[in-house]
Design a protein around this motif. Structure first.
Motif, PDB file in Angstrom:
ATOM      1  N   PHE A 276      29.609  20.061  19.867  1.00  0.00           N
ATOM      2  CA  PHE A 276      29.737  19.688  18.550  1.00  0.00           C
ATOM      3  C   PHE A 276      30.878  20.230  17.735  1.00  0.00           C
ATOM      4  CE2 PHE A 276      28.587  21.254  14.241  1.00  0.00           C
ATOM      5  CZ  PHE A 276      28.950  19.879  13.503  1.00  0.00           C
ATOM      6  N   GLU A 277      31.072  21.632  17.860  1.00  0.00           N
ATOM      7  CA  GLU A 277      32.085  22.361  17.340  1.00  0.00           C
ATOM      8  C   GLU A 277      33.482  21.887  17.742  1.00  0.00           C
ATOM      9  OE1 GLU A 277      31.116  26.387  17.910  1.00  0.00           O
ATOM     10  OE2 GLU A 277      29.282  26.584  16.680  1.00  0.00           O
ATOM     11  N   GLU A 278      33.423  21.596  19.094  1.00  0.00           N
ATOM     12  CA  GLU A 278      34.663  21.170  19.697  1.00  0.00           C
ATOM     13  C   GLU A 278      34.953  19.866  19.107  1.00  0.00           C
ATOM     14  OE1 GLU A 278      38.124  21.237  21.980  1.00  0.00           O
ATOM     15  OE2 GLU A 278      36.733  22.781  21.321  1.00  0.00           O
ATOM     16  N   GLU A 279      34.145  18.899  19.068  1.00  0.00           N
ATOM     17  CA  GLU A 279      34.319  17.773  18.272  1.00  0.00           C
ATOM     18  C   GLU A 279      34.864  17.754  17.135  1.00  0.00           C
ATOM     19  OE1 GLU A 279      34.723  13.580  18.517  1.00  0.00           O
ATOM     20  OE2 GLU A 279      34.356  14.896  20.297  1.00  0.00           O
ATOM     21  N   VAL A 280      34.376  18.446  16.225  1.00  0.00           N
ATOM     22  CA  VAL A 280      34.764  18.952  14.777  1.00  0.00           C
ATOM     23  C   VAL A 280      36.259  19.177  14.936  1.00  0.00           C
ATOM     24  CG1 VAL A 280      34.455  20.504  12.753  1.00  0.00           C
ATOM     25  CG2 VAL A 280      32.535  19.544  13.767  1.00  0.00           C
ATOM     26  N   ARG A 281      36.561  20.084  15.705  1.00  0.00           N
ATOM     27  CA  ARG A 281      37.848  20.867  15.793  1.00  0.00           C
ATOM     28  C   ARG A 281      38.980  19.539  16.210  1.00  0.00           C
ATOM     29  NH1 ARG A 281      35.478  25.777  17.640  1.00  0.00           N
ATOM     30  NH2 ARG A 281      35.481  24.886  19.683  1.00  0.00           N
ATOM     31  N   GLN A 282      38.583  18.917  17.260  1.00  0.00           N
ATOM     32  CA  GLN A 282      39.473  17.748  17.595  1.00  0.00           C
ATOM     33  C   GLN A 282      39.617  16.715  16.671  1.00  0.00           C
ATOM     34  OE1 GLN A 282      41.335  17.737  20.591  1.00  0.00           O
ATOM     35  NE2 GLN A 282      40.485  19.505  21.175  1.00  0.00           N
ATOM     36  N   THR A 283      38.527  16.537  15.848  1.00  0.00           N
ATOM     37  CA  THR A 283      38.586  15.503  14.773  1.00  0.00           C
ATOM     38  C   THR A 283      39.442  15.771  13.649  1.00  0.00           C
ATOM     39  OG1 THR A 283      36.374  14.697  15.140  1.00  0.00           O
ATOM     40  CG2 THR A 283      37.249  14.022  13.085  1.00  0.00           C
ATOM     41  N   LEU A 284      39.515  17.238  13.176  1.00  0.00           N
ATOM     42  CA  LEU A 284      40.428  17.658  12.193  1.00  0.00           C
ATOM     43  C   LEU A 284      41.921  17.569  12.769  1.00  0.00           C
ATOM     44  CD1 LEU A 284      38.483  20.948  11.135  1.00  0.00           C
ATOM     45  CD2 LEU A 284      38.928  18.706   9.822  1.00  0.00           C
ATOM     46  N   LEU A 285      42.069  17.778  14.027  1.00  0.00           N
ATOM     47  CA  LEU A 285      43.304  17.820  14.810  1.00  0.00           C
ATOM     48  C   LEU A 285      43.923  16.473  14.622  1.00  0.00           C
ATOM     49  CD1 LEU A 285      43.240  20.079  17.576  1.00  0.00           C
ATOM     50  CD2 LEU A 285      44.740  20.728  15.489  1.00  0.00           C
ATOM     51  N   ALA A 286      43.127  15.428  14.945  1.00  0.00           N
ATOM     52  CA  ALA A 286      43.561  13.837  14.833  1.00  0.00           C
ATOM     53  C   ALA A 286      43.759  13.722  13.484  1.00  0.00           C
ATOM     54  CB  ALA A 286      42.113  13.235  15.195  1.00  0.00           C
ATOM     55  N   GLN A 287      43.359  14.270  12.379  1.00  0.00           N
ATOM     56  CA  GLN A 287      43.618  13.758  11.030  1.00  0.00           C
ATOM     57  C   GLN A 287      45.257  14.225  10.843  1.00  0.00           C
ATOM     58  OE1 GLN A 287      41.627  12.518   8.942  1.00  0.00           O
ATOM     59  NE2 GLN A 287      40.248  12.035  10.515  1.00  0.00           N
TER      60      GLN A 287
END
Length: 342
Positions: A276-287
């Protein structure tokens, strides 16, 4: 795409449907991500669980040969086996030859086996970003064992341990001495170390290497999720198919003990939090890949290159512009600001 129909086909264990579902979850297109989330939520109702076995090792150690021999042995015992093989990708083109399935020709012909190679797409840690979701799809499809083969990795890449119930580290004979075994990183993450190629002229060398690592493992701090005797080192030969049945017996004993002691579900819950935490990080990077962010980053990077702004100040300005509602963490203007003067 009708997600309900696809979910039913995956639940029935249709290999073509599983392949389509994995293609869907690996897609980065926004509309596909919505459909993938719906599919995964629908299939969560099955509640099925497989034994997830992560397998790592340096290039050329024989991971694919081991998986084919090991998978054929499990299929012969009446088990359904899924193999998720992550292949290195080109940093320049993003392409990959996906050669692991070619190496597992006999296993790929078995109706009770499913092999899916995926490019790592430069994702760090030896696995692809969506490998965990692919594992969930294979479990929903009713596979008994899911083998996750990483790209050839070094001592610090241990992400596969966050995907698996049992982590196997495959080593080659004469791959190191006892000192290598006490180094932190991938060694202390492994549950079982398998010294492969214990056959022919290399058999004696493999036995010595196994003894070195067995001694080293006794020096590592014991983990609460390990019974007596674990982690352990063993010799196997994927070519001569020797030692594989003993390795499988050790894996089952370890799984049974962890289930009985409550470590199985606790570890899976911990892994879910991690991803979950990794998905949050990757989503922020995608922004940061959005046009507005890219344009702003380009402007700020030019100011940093010209010496008008420090990198720290430019980063603060970037985040203040993109997410003004978020509390900004003040970064030091230079490294000197982080050093206390005596």
């Amino acid at each position: 795409m009708d997600i309900a129909i696809l979910a039913d086909a995956v639940e029935r264990g249709e290999r073509r449907a599983v392949a389509r579902a994995i293609t869907l979850v690996e897609s980065a297109r926004p509309e596909h991500r919505v459909q993938a989330t719906e599919l995964l939520e629908t299939l969560a109702r099955t509640g099925r669980e497989a034994i997830r076995i992560g397998l790592s090792g340096t290039p050329g150690v024989g991971k694919s040969t081991f998986i084919e021999s090991f998978g054929l042995m499990l299929v012969a015992q009446g088990l359904r086996v899924a193999v998720l093989a992550v292949d290195p990708s080109s940093k320049r083109t993003g392409g990959s030859i996906l050669g692991d399935k070619t190496r597992m020709e006999r296993l790929s012909r078995s109706p009770d086996a499913f092999i899916r190679p995926s490019p790592s797409q430069s994702h760090l840690g030896g696995v692809a970003r969506r490998t965990r979701e692919a594992v969930a799809l294979c479990e929903a499809a009713g596979f008994d064992v899911v083998l996750i083969e990483t790209v050839g990795v070094g001592q610090s890449e241990t992400v596969v341990a966050e995907l698996s119930d049992v982590f196997l580290l495959l080593l080659a004979p004469a791959g190191g001495d006892e000192l290598q075994g006490v180094k932190r990183g991938i060694m202390e993450a492994a549950d079982i170390i398998l010294v492969n190629k214990a056959d022919g002229d290399l058999k004696a060398t493999a036995m010595r290497t196994c003894a070195d690592y067995a001694g080293a493992l006794r020096l590592l701090r014991r983990r609460p999720q390990d019974p007596d005797g674990f982690p352990k080192a063993m010799t196997v030969s994927a070519l001569e198919i020797s030692g594989l049945d003993r390795a499988w017996a050790e894996i089952r004993d370890l799984v049974d003990w962890r289930r009985a002691q409550g470590h199985w579900h606790a570890r899976r819950a911990e892994q879910a939090r991690h991803w979950f935490e990794e998905e949050v990080r990757q989503t922020l990077l995608a922004q940061l890949a959005q046009p507005k962010a890219r344009s702003l980053m380009q402007s700020l990077s030019e100011q940093v290159a010209d010496g008008q702004l420090t990198a720290s100040r430019a980063a603060q300005d970037l985040f203040a512009s993109l997410w003004p509602e978020m509390e900004q963490t003040k970064l030091p203007e230079s490294l000197d600001a982080t050093i206390d003067t005596p």
